[in-house]
Design a protein around this motif. Structure first.
Motif, PDB file in Angstrom:
ATOM      1  N   PHE A  33     103.203  10.363  66.572  1.00 48.05           N
ATOM      2  CA  PHE A  33     103.237   9.705  65.271  1.00 48.05           C
ATOM      3  C   PHE A  33     101.871   9.098  64.943  1.00 48.05           C
ATOM      4  O   PHE A  33     101.163   8.637  65.834  1.00 48.05           O
ATOM      5  N   LEU A  45     104.519   4.925  58.221  1.00 52.43           N
ATOM      6  CA  LEU A  45     104.373   6.228  58.855  1.00 52.43           C
ATOM      7  C   LEU A  45     103.583   7.164  57.956  1.00 52.43           C
ATOM      8  O   LEU A  45     103.946   7.400  56.798  1.00 52.43           O
ATOM      9  N   PHE A  48     104.119  12.728  61.255  1.00 54.43           N
ATOM     10  CA  PHE A  48     104.880  12.820  62.491  1.00 54.43           C
ATOM     11  C   PHE A  48     104.882  14.278  62.928  1.00 54.43           C
ATOM     12  O   PHE A  48     104.937  15.176  62.091  1.00 54.43           O
ATOM     13  N   GLU A  56     105.524  16.701  60.038  1.00 53.05           N
ATOM     14  CA  GLU A  56     106.371  16.230  58.946  1.00 53.05           C
ATOM     15  C   GLU A  56     105.638  15.091  58.249  1.00 53.05           C
ATOM     16  O   GLU A  56     105.028  14.250  58.908  1.00 53.05           O
ATOM     17  N   LYS A  57     105.732  15.042  56.945  1.00 54.02           N
ATOM     18  CA  LYS A  57     105.129  13.935  56.209  1.00 54.02           C
ATOM     19  C   LYS A  57     105.938  12.663  56.421  1.00 54.02           C
ATOM     20  O   LYS A  57     107.172  12.700  56.506  1.00 54.02           O
ATOM     21  N   GLY A  58     105.211  11.579  56.478  1.00 50.15           N
ATOM     22  CA  GLY A  58     105.852  10.279  56.527  1.00 50.15           C
ATOM     23  C   GLY A  58     105.922   9.684  55.131  1.00 50.15           C
ATOM     24  O   GLY A  58     106.030  10.401  54.142  1.00 50.15           O
ATOM     25  N   ARG A  96     111.522  13.741  72.815  1.00 52.73           N
ATOM     26  CA  ARG A  96     112.484  14.145  71.806  1.00 52.73           C
ATOM     27  C   ARG A  96     113.827  13.529  72.160  1.00 52.73           C
ATOM     28  O   ARG A  96     114.167  13.385  73.314  1.00 52.73           O
ATOM     29  N   GLY A  97     114.593  13.153  71.156  1.00 54.36           N
ATOM     30  CA  GLY A  97     115.904  12.544  71.415  1.00 54.36           C
ATOM     31  C   GLY A  97     116.050  11.289  70.602  1.00 54.36           C
ATOM     32  O   GLY A  97     115.077  10.682  70.169  1.00 54.36           O
ATOM     33  N   TRP A  98     117.309  10.895  70.423  1.00 50.22           N
ATOM     34  CA  TRP A  98     117.567   9.749  69.559  1.00 50.22           C
ATOM     35  C   TRP A  98     117.266   8.430  70.257  1.00 50.22           C
ATOM     36  O   TRP A  98     116.864   7.466  69.647  1.00 50.22           O
ATOM     37  N   ASN A  99     117.523   8.354  71.531  1.00 50.04           N
ATOM     38  CA  ASN A  99     117.464   7.065  72.237  1.00 50.04           C
ATOM     39  C   ASN A  99     116.273   6.984  73.176  1.00 50.04           C
ATOM     40  O   ASN A  99     116.411   6.698  74.359  1.00 50.04           O
ATOM     41  N   THR A 100     115.116   7.254  72.621  1.00 49.28           N
ATOM     42  CA  THR A 100     113.904   7.178  73.429  1.00 49.28           C
ATOM     43  C   THR A 100     112.950   6.174  72.809  1.00 49.28           C
ATOM     44  O   THR A 100     112.886   6.019  71.592  1.00 49.28           O
ATOM     45  N   GLU A 101     112.182   5.521  73.648  1.00 49.34           N
ATOM     46  CA  GLU A 101     111.230   4.535  73.160  1.00 49.34           C
ATOM     47  C   GLU A 101     109.895   5.204  72.876  1.00 49.34           C
ATOM     48  O   GLU A 101     109.570   6.247  73.440  1.00 49.34           O
ATOM     49  N   ALA A 102     109.135   4.583  71.992  1.00 48.50           N
ATOM     50  CA  ALA A 102     107.807   5.078  71.669  1.00 48.50           C
ATOM     51  C   ALA A 102     106.759   4.262  72.420  1.00 48.50           C
ATOM     52  O   ALA A 102     106.924   3.073  72.657  1.00 48.50           O
ATOM     53  N   PHE A 104     102.662   3.272  72.405  1.00 48.52           N
ATOM     54  CA  PHE A 104     101.580   3.175  71.434  1.00 48.52           C
ATOM     55  C   PHE A 104     100.204   3.156  72.092  1.00 48.52           C
ATOM     56  O   PHE A 104     100.031   2.638  73.204  1.00 48.52           O
TER      57      PHE A 104
ATOM     58  N   ASN B  31     120.334   4.194  66.618  1.00 52.13           N
ATOM     59  CA  ASN B  31     119.997   3.036  67.436  1.00 52.13           C
ATOM     60  C   ASN B  31     118.981   2.190  66.685  1.00 52.13           C
ATOM     61  O   ASN B  31     118.419   2.612  65.676  1.00 52.13           O
ATOM     62  N   GLN B  33     115.599  -0.438  67.545  1.00 54.37           N
ATOM     63  CA  GLN B  33     114.692  -0.845  68.615  1.00 54.37           C
ATOM     64  C   GLN B  33     113.874  -2.050  68.168  1.00 54.37           C
ATOM     65  O   GLN B  33     113.602  -2.223  66.979  1.00 54.37           O
ATOM     66  N   TYR B  35     110.168  -4.066  68.994  1.00 51.63           N
ATOM     67  CA  TYR B  35     108.851  -3.941  69.590  1.00 51.63           C
ATOM     68  C   TYR B  35     108.091  -5.248  69.394  1.00 51.63           C
ATOM     69  O   TYR B  35     108.350  -6.011  68.461  1.00 51.63           O
ATOM     70  N   GLN B  96     114.125  12.545  63.574  1.00 52.85           N
ATOM     71  CA  GLN B  96     113.530  11.679  64.603  1.00 52.85           C
ATOM     72  C   GLN B  96     112.269  10.963  64.152  1.00 52.85           C
ATOM     73  O   GLN B  96     111.418  10.631  64.969  1.00 52.85           O
TER      74      GLN B  96
END
Lengths: 113, 110
Positions: A33, A45, A48, A56-58, A96-102, A104, B31, B33, B35, B96
């Motif tokens: 991102f 954003l 992405f 993909e445009k933010g 990839r996935g819904w429940n993942t942290e980013a 930075f 979900n 989150q 930060y 996502q």
């Protein structure tokens, strides 16, 4: 430890220049991102990417483009820098996935003069 | 358009007090989150709460989620000077995309 590295911490560019902001991650994350952060506006954003060569445009893509030729690297390009693009730019990556942290990077503070 | 909005925008409390920040969002979520961002740095993930959870704890952090009201709160108990930072909520939208609110700037006074 996951590492997201942005190529510059501080950058000063002139109006009209083409500017490249580079971001590299070492965790084999699919998602990457680019955000810009301005006082009072939070993180917005820009673009992405969920896979190599995919983007993909933010919310605010105007004036920016991106490139993802390799999985670990995501570049943000300002085609012709303008003073209103002076900002803090933040890169992030995640699995990839819904429940993942980013994760930075440390941010690039860009000033366009 | 911002998905999440934090409230208050700024909060200043004494060390040892509890700090509560709220986040409201617009669309259905999988979900939410939270930060944290120290001044001029990147963000660090604190906690993730799934849409089927109502409350989650991590150390001195307590997060609640009310999907009927589309809102979440972050409580930091027994605050310390080192908790001074900006706090952001974030949600994952379709495809996502990870989008953030405007943040709450928390100042802990010694």
């Amino acid at each position: 430890d996951v590492k997201v590295t942005q190529s510059s911490r501080y950058l000063v560019k002139r109006t009209g220049e083409k500017v490249f902001l580079e971001c590299v991650q070492d965790m084999d994350h699919e998602n990457m991102f680019w955000y810009r952060q301005d006082p009072g506006l939070g993180l917005r954003l820009i673009y992405f990417s969920y896979d190599v060569k995919m983007k993909e445009k933010g919310d605010i893509p105007e004036g920016y483009s991106v490139s993802r030729e390799k999985k670990e690297r995501f570049s943000l390009i300002l085609e012709s820098a303008s003073t209103n693009q002076t900002s803090m730019y933040l890169c992030a990556s995640s699995f990839r996935g819904w429940n993942t942290e980013a994760f930075f990077g440390q941010g690039t503070r860009l000033t366009v003069v | 358009s911002q998905q999440g909005e934090e409230d208050p925008q700024a909060l200043s409390i004494q060390e040892g007090e509890n700090a509560t920040m709220n986040c409201s969002y617009k669309t259905s979520i999988n979900n939410l989150q939270w930060y944290r961002q120290n001044s001029g740095r990147g963000l660090v993930h604190l906690i993730l709460i799934r849409s089927n959870e109502r409350e989650k704890h991590s150390g001195r952090l307590r997060v609640t989620l009310d999907t009927s009201k589309k809102s979440s709160s972050l409580l930091i108990t027994a605050s310390r000077a080192a908790d001074t930072a900006s706090y952001f909520c974030a949600t994952v939208l379709l495809a996502q995309k990870l989008v953030f609110g405007q943040g709450t700037r928390l100042t802990i006074n010694p």
